[in-house]
Design an enzyme around this catalytic site. Structure first.
Site, PDB file in Angstrom:
ATOM      1  CG  HIS A  85      40.372  47.671  38.464  1.00 17.14           C
ATOM      2  ND1 HIS A  85      40.200  48.899  37.876  1.00 17.14           N
ATOM      3  CD2 HIS A  85      39.834  47.843  39.688  1.00 17.14           C
ATOM      4  CE1 HIS A  85      39.498  49.648  38.617  1.00 17.14           C
ATOM      5  NE2 HIS A  85      39.151  49.064  39.815  1.00 17.14           N
ATOM      6  CD  GLN A 109      37.793  47.417  46.884  1.00 19.28           C
ATOM      7  OE1 GLN A 109      37.883  48.420  46.156  1.00 19.28           O
ATOM      8  NE2 GLN A 109      37.034  47.522  47.749  1.00 19.28           N
ATOM      9  CG  PHE A 110      41.135  45.600  42.380  1.00 26.95           C
ATOM     10  CD1 PHE A 110      40.701  44.536  41.332  1.00 26.95           C
ATOM     11  CD2 PHE A 110      40.015  46.219  42.718  1.00 26.95           C
ATOM     12  CE1 PHE A 110      39.584  44.222  40.838  1.00 26.95           C
ATOM     13  CE2 PHE A 110      38.764  45.866  42.518  1.00 26.95           C
ATOM     14  CZ  PHE A 110      38.383  45.058  41.434  1.00 26.95           C
ATOM     15  CD  GLU A 160      44.425  52.144  48.940  1.00 27.71           C
ATOM     16  OE1 GLU A 160      43.462  51.642  47.943  1.00 27.71           O
ATOM     17  OE2 GLU A 160      44.737  53.307  48.864  1.00 27.71           O
ATOM     18  CG  ASP A 191      45.799  47.077  39.272  1.00 31.70           C
ATOM     19  OD1 ASP A 191      46.228  47.291  38.037  1.00 31.70           O
ATOM     20  OD2 ASP A 191      45.248  46.017  39.772  1.00 31.70           O
ATOM     21  CG  PHE A 192      43.395  50.005  44.235  1.00 26.75           C
ATOM     22  CD1 PHE A 192      43.430  50.381  42.935  1.00 26.75           C
ATOM     23  CD2 PHE A 192      42.336  49.604  44.796  1.00 26.75           C
ATOM     24  CE1 PHE A 192      42.330  50.313  42.206  1.00 26.75           C
ATOM     25  CE2 PHE A 192      41.152  49.658  44.022  1.00 26.75           C
ATOM     26  CZ  PHE A 192      41.230  50.140  42.702  1.00 26.75           C
TER      27      PHE A 192
END
Length: 668
Positions: free
Chosen positions: A474, A429-430, A407, A432-433
């Protein structure tokens, strides 16, 4: 011949066949940063500049690489690469003004040293966090490759910076995508005071290239002709056959990390050994010994550079200090967006929230041929939420790109695309990432406009939120991580209509935008949405329903929780405000509503401490205190990570507590 020109040279210059005029040009380019640095060290001792990162002993790398590049090609230097700037012929007074924090510099006094970029000279300066600029080089090179431009990008790092994750991520991306990037490692022996023996275990840093399937070379960084010849050859090859190449330049830092650090940690015999390999004195002595450079020519070149330095220093010294101007400072945080309004048509269809996001991306890809989508699994697979499904077939692999799981470097790549005139969307993708890409967002992307007037048209999509039993990694509502950072815009819609119009506007906006999409709304919320392209103004809240009793201020899934609660409890006459945009925040609408009702309840899915709800509460207290008939109340999720089990998650979320607090406020 004078005695000081008789010693043996450290390098065999004779094996390089360059015309004498070119040798003299290289020497003059090499001498100039050395003479500037020697003057800067004097000024530092006199207190006329505040700090200096010396490149004495390393000049051949900066000069040789830059002279081997074409003027239209980007270079991303570090803070010890003065030769990059001088070889690109930046007027010295602008550099001197930059180092003194004056207006004629490149950052209007907002940053110092080499922390700046300039499109005019195709230079993109580093930030103190070092690593992100490697990914930025990837993005710049990607733009060249997509446009079929035969251009190379060169980026510098030190041996210490190769330990950062961004280094490995950037090399991996460049290798997977065959990007025309020359990664230049200046291995100068020490990361501040830590020697290379304590930084890595491989014999050569160039050996790391094998792990990425990448070509690498080791170059004597103190030999100007070796640097120039090899980089020229490699750059020419990369222009015709795009690929990344890793270069390790062996050199030595003969001054402190910065002057205040000193060099006491360096053994004296090591310092003396490298002094004998000085790139300037060796090359000068070679040219004199070969009668390519006469004593008179040397004196003329030295006098010319010295006069230029003195004249430009006087220009910089005579310039008045920067004056603080509040309006200018605040206006320069964000790029001014063009007033282009695209009104919705009356031809609508009922679609889901997730469909509205997909429509916006598709329409924006059509309107902006320079828009590139990047994210994990977004191409053939269509993303984990299937939002980009089918776009690979419509727009091709150049513009719809699966990324490695990295990321940080992907955000930096998006920055590079923007710097090189393109638009970028990154799908986390989420949401959180995003923590893995936090640094380039808050320290690079957010500050570009303010630091050196570079806009950054980057949209980062953030699938977020709880209520779907996805657990602590997530499900987070992490918008408050970013609403605090000047330079970022943050959008968080609750309805399909808003999602489409606001995301279209985000793609048009020249500023970086974080676009939060609540996963629980993707397929549960439907609405009539115009079929055609339209935009909504960023920074404007919406009144979902009017009322006189209490103002409820919320956003995202909170809007739907509030509507459901009001219906379930049969509560009427409540004014419900959907913020839609969290930065910029529609303070006027909030205050207008609160001043009318006299009571306010702020609902957020985030936990309360340090949340946006806390900030809104403070704004209301400061601006509407005299109109309040009750305390400003907030309600949010529990002060715990997001739990997995359904019963625990239900308890964690604030919906039931919202009902209780609202009733309390009505009765207050």
């Amino acid at each position: 011949m004078p005695e000081h020109f008789t010693r043996d040279l450290a390098f065999d210059y004779k094996k390089y066949d360059f015309p004498n005029q070119q040798l003299l040009e290289l020497f003059q380019a090499l001498l100039k940063p050395r003479m500037i640095e020697e003057k800067m060290l004097i000024l530092l001792r006199q207190g006329k500049i505040s700090k200096w990162f010396s490149g004495i002993g390393q000049e051949a790398i900066s000069v040789g690489v830059t002279m081997a590049m074409q003027e239209k090609e980007y270079i991303l230097p570090m803070h010890r690469n003065l030769g990059v700037f001088t070889s690109r012929n930046i007027p010295l007074y602008r550099l001197f003004s930059q180092w003194q924090g004056k207006a004629s510099g490149f950052t209007k006094g907002r940053d110092r040293s080499f922390h700046f970029g300039t499109q005019e000279y195709k230079i993109v300066g580093m930030i103190s966090h070092l690593g992100p600029q490697l990914g930025v080089a990837d993005g710049i090179a990607l733009a060249h490759k997509i446009r079929n431009e035969k251009q190379v990008t060169a980026v510098f790092t030190g041996e210490g910076g190769t330990s950062e994750g961004d280094f490995h991520e950037a090399l991996n991306i460049a290798s997977v995508w065959d990007l025309p990037v020359i990664f230049c490692i200046e291995n100068n022996g020490y990361g501040l005071s830590t020697p290379t023996t304590e930084q890595y275990r491989c014999e050569h840093l160039a050996d790391r290239a094998a792990g990425y399937g990448m070509e690498s070379h080791i170059i004597d960084g103190n030999n100007i002709l070796e640097v120039y010849a090899k980089v020229s050859e490699i750059a020419s090859s990369v222009r015709e056959n795009p690929r990344p190449v890793l270069l390790e330049f062996k050199t030595f830092r003969r001054r402190g990390h910065e002057e205040a650090s000193g060099t006491k940690y360096v053994p004296e015999d090591l310092m003396q050994a490298w002094e004998k390999k000085d790139p300037v004195t060796n090359f000068r002595e070679y040219l004199v010994s070969e009668n390519i450079l006469t004593e008179n020519q040397l004196q003329e070149i030295t006098d010319e550079i010295s006069s230029e330095i003195e004249a430009h220093l006087q220009l910089a010294f005579s310039e008045a200090p920067v004056e603080a101007n509040l309006k200018n400072e605040l206006q320069d945080v964000y790029e001014t967006a063009e007033e282009t309004k695209n009104f919705p048509s009356e031809d609508t269809q009922e679609i889901r929230f997730v469909d509205a996001i997909a429509q916006s991306i598709d329409e924006s890809m059509q309107r902006h041929p320079d828009l590139v989508l990047m994210g994990q699994d977004i191409a053939e697979y269509g993303g984990v939420f299937k939002i980009t499904e089918g776009m690979l077939e419509r727009y091709g692999k150049d513009r719809v790109r699966n990324t490695p799981i990295c990321e940080s470097a992907i955000v930096s790549t998006a920055v590079g695309l923007a710097i090189n005139g393109m638009k970028a969307m990154v799908e986390m993708q989420f949401g959180d990432f995003v923590s893995s890409g936090f640094n380039p967002i808050v320290n690079y992307l957010a500050k570009l406009k303010y630091r050196w007037d570079q806009s950054a048209n980057v949209v980062i999509r953030m699938p977020c939120g709880a209520g779907v039993e996805a657990g602590p990694f997530h499900s987070q509502s992490n918008e408050a991580w970013f609403t605090k950072v000047p330079g970022l815009k943050v959008i968080y819609p609750a309805f399909p209509y808003d999602a489409k119009g606001l995301l279209n506007a985000a793609f048009n906006d020249p500023n970086p935008v974080l676009f939060f999409e609540h996963k629980a709304l993707y397929r549960s919320i439907r609405q009539e949405v115009p079929k055609d392209y339209y935009t909504l103004e960023l920074g404007k809240a919406a009144v979902i329903q009017e009322g006189e009793k209490v103002s409820v201020v919320t956003y995202g899934a909170g809007v739907h929780w509030a509507l459901e609660s009001l219906q379930e409890e049969k509560i009427e006459d409540i004014e419900l405000i959907d913020l839609r945009c969290l930065q910029p925040l529609d303070v006027d609408m909030i205050c207008e509503s609160v001043s009318k009702t006299g009571k306010v309840l702020i609902l957020t899915e985030d936990s309360l401490f340090g949340s946006l709800a806390s900030e809104i509460s403070a704004i209301i207290t400061e601006n509407c205190f005299e109109n309040l008939d009750a305390p400003v109340l907030r309600v949010g999720s529990l002060e715990t990570p997001v739990p997995f089990a359904a019963a625990l998650e239900k308890q964690y979320l604030p919906k039931q507590r919202f009902k209780e607090k609202l009733q309390y406020l009505i009765e207050y």
